[in-house]
Enzyme design. Structure first.
Site, PDB file in Angstrom:
ATOM      1  N   ALA A 158       0.871  -1.185   0.000  1.00 38.56           N
ATOM      2  CA  ALA A 158       0.000   0.000   0.000  1.00 38.56           C
ATOM      3  C   ALA A 158       0.902   1.227   0.000  1.00 38.56           C
ATOM      4  O   ALA A 158       2.040   1.173   0.479  1.00 38.56           O
ATOM      5  CB  ALA A 158      -0.874  -0.007   1.248  1.00 38.56           C
ATOM      6  N   GLY A 185       0.608  -5.107   0.739  1.00 40.51           N
ATOM      7  CA  GLY A 185      -0.588  -5.166  -0.104  1.00 40.51           C
ATOM      8  C   GLY A 185      -0.312  -5.806  -1.454  1.00 40.51           C
ATOM      9  O   GLY A 185      -1.232  -6.328  -2.092  1.00 40.51           O
ATOM     10  N   GLU A 213       4.520  -5.224   7.112  1.00 42.84           N
ATOM     11  CA  GLU A 213       3.752  -4.215   7.857  1.00 42.84           C
ATOM     12  C   GLU A 213       4.200  -4.059   9.301  1.00 42.84           C
ATOM     13  O   GLU A 213       4.121  -2.973   9.877  1.00 42.84           O
ATOM     14  CB  GLU A 213       2.257  -4.570   7.827  1.00 42.84           C
ATOM     15  CG  GLU A 213       1.597  -4.456   6.461  1.00 42.84           C
ATOM     16  CD  GLU A 213       1.677  -5.719   5.608  1.00 42.84           C
ATOM     17  OE1 GLU A 213       2.490  -6.620   5.928  1.00 42.84           O
ATOM     18  OE2 GLU A 213       0.919  -5.808   4.626  1.00 42.84           O
ATOM     19  N   GLU A 223      -0.617  -9.397  -0.738  1.00 44.51           N
ATOM     20  CA  GLU A 223      -2.045  -9.682  -0.532  1.00 44.51           C
ATOM     21  C   GLU A 223      -2.802  -9.672  -1.860  1.00 44.51           C
ATOM     22  O   GLU A 223      -3.720 -10.470  -2.069  1.00 44.51           O
ATOM     23  CB  GLU A 223      -2.636  -8.650   0.442  1.00 44.51           C
ATOM     24  CG  GLU A 223      -2.078  -8.831   1.847  1.00 44.51           C
ATOM     25  CD  GLU A 223      -2.450  -7.696   2.779  1.00 44.51           C
ATOM     26  OE1 GLU A 223      -2.263  -6.525   2.388  1.00 44.51           O
ATOM     27  OE2 GLU A 223      -2.929  -7.982   3.882  1.00 44.51           O
TER      28      GLU A 223
END
Ligand code: COA
Length: 259
Positions: free
Chosen positions: A66, A110, A133, A113
């Site tokens: 992200a 992300g 993260e 993911e």
């Protein structure tokens, strides 16, 4: 108008979506999520597309997570709003056409993911994967704590999530996080060959097959097997089943109708 950050190309019956922010290692910001959703919406009803490949622009990164810049100054409510429906990873997981992640480099947070929400992960031998993260005082928020243990087991998932370490593609393959590792200079050709092979099958049957396999992620084995039986029998109602069986018996190639 700002420049597009998701590019769409067509290779045979395969749509290739490229996340195009190479100077930020293709980090996922809101614009990427919005454009990805727009492309997937268009592709869903486009009969010329039988499968989708998702990749990152440049040689260095698939998606490095992200966009961390967007986290700054956000309240929990702002963040929750940004993570509201439709959530792109869930859209990909339940997308009615197969979606393949072509992992050409960093596949982090992300990015990992996103790859895990795809139906298959094909990685370059230079790719590096991880859920970093924890190093930001965060945990995965795009399904990582749920999809990763299902793919690699709780112990491997714990190691990746609790250390934030990156692992090379070969190790990711050993633990089941990626399905194939391919030399970097052959990644695109081999991925597209596989994607086009899949896209040549009946779209209707691909859709049912994907739905059945996805069901294995949420159903107990007994229910899953019953559900598979019902979907299998549903295929007996299609012209494509009639065509596939007739083509086999008459030693010819099938011509799918998508009906
Ligand atoms: N969000 C926003 N920007 C990012 C980013 C992210 N997730 N990942 C990389 N970038 C940006 C960097 O800030 C840098 O921008 P700048 O040139 O304007 O300073 C650019 O992309 C290149 O990254 P850089 O860190 O210089 O490359 P590197 O080769 O030294 O390191 C990584 C590569 C992947 C190890 C490093 O960029 C990194 O750790 N990124 C964050 C990964 C992460 O924590 N993801 C989970 C987010 S929840």
């Amino acid at each position: 108008m700002s420049e597009a950050v998701v590019l769409r190309e067509q290779e045979g019956r395969v749509a290739v979506l490229t996340i195009n922010r190479p100077s930020k290692l293709n980090a996922l910001n809101q614009q990427v999520r919005d454009e990805m959703l727009e492309h997937l919406n268009a592709i869903e009803s486009d009969d010329s597309v039988g499968a989708v490949v998702i990749t990152g622009a440049g040689e260095k990164s698939f998606v490095a997570g992200a966009d961390i810049q967007e986290f700054e100054g956000r309240s929990p409510f702002d963040q929750r709003e940004a993570m509201s429906f439709p959530r792109i990873f869930d859209v990909m997981a339940s997308f009615p056409k197969p979606v393949i992640a072509m992992i050409n480099g960093f596949c982090l947070g992300g990015g990992c993911e996103m790859a895990m929400s795809c139906d298959m992960r094909i990685a370059s031998d230079r790719a590096r994967l991880g859920q970093p993260e924890i190093k930001l005082g965060l945990i995965p928020g795009g399904g990582g704590t749920q999809r990763l243990p299902r793919l690699v087991g709780v112990g491997n998932a714990m190691r990746l999530i609790l250390t934030g370490d990156m692992i090379p593609a070969a190790e990711a393959k050993d633990m089941g996080l990626v399905d194939m590792v391919i030399p970097a200079d052959e990644l695109r050709a081999q991925t597209l060959e596989l994607a086009n092979k899949i896209a040549a099958q009946s779209p209707l049957t691909l859709r049912v097959a994907k739905e059945a396999v996805r069901a294995s992620e949420r159903l107990a084995i007994e229910e899953g097997i019953l559900y598979e039986r019902d979907l299998f029998c549903l295929c007996f109602s299609t012209e494509d089943k009639k065509e596939g069986v007739d083509a086999f018996l008459n030693k010819r190639a099938p011509e799918w109708k998508n009906r």
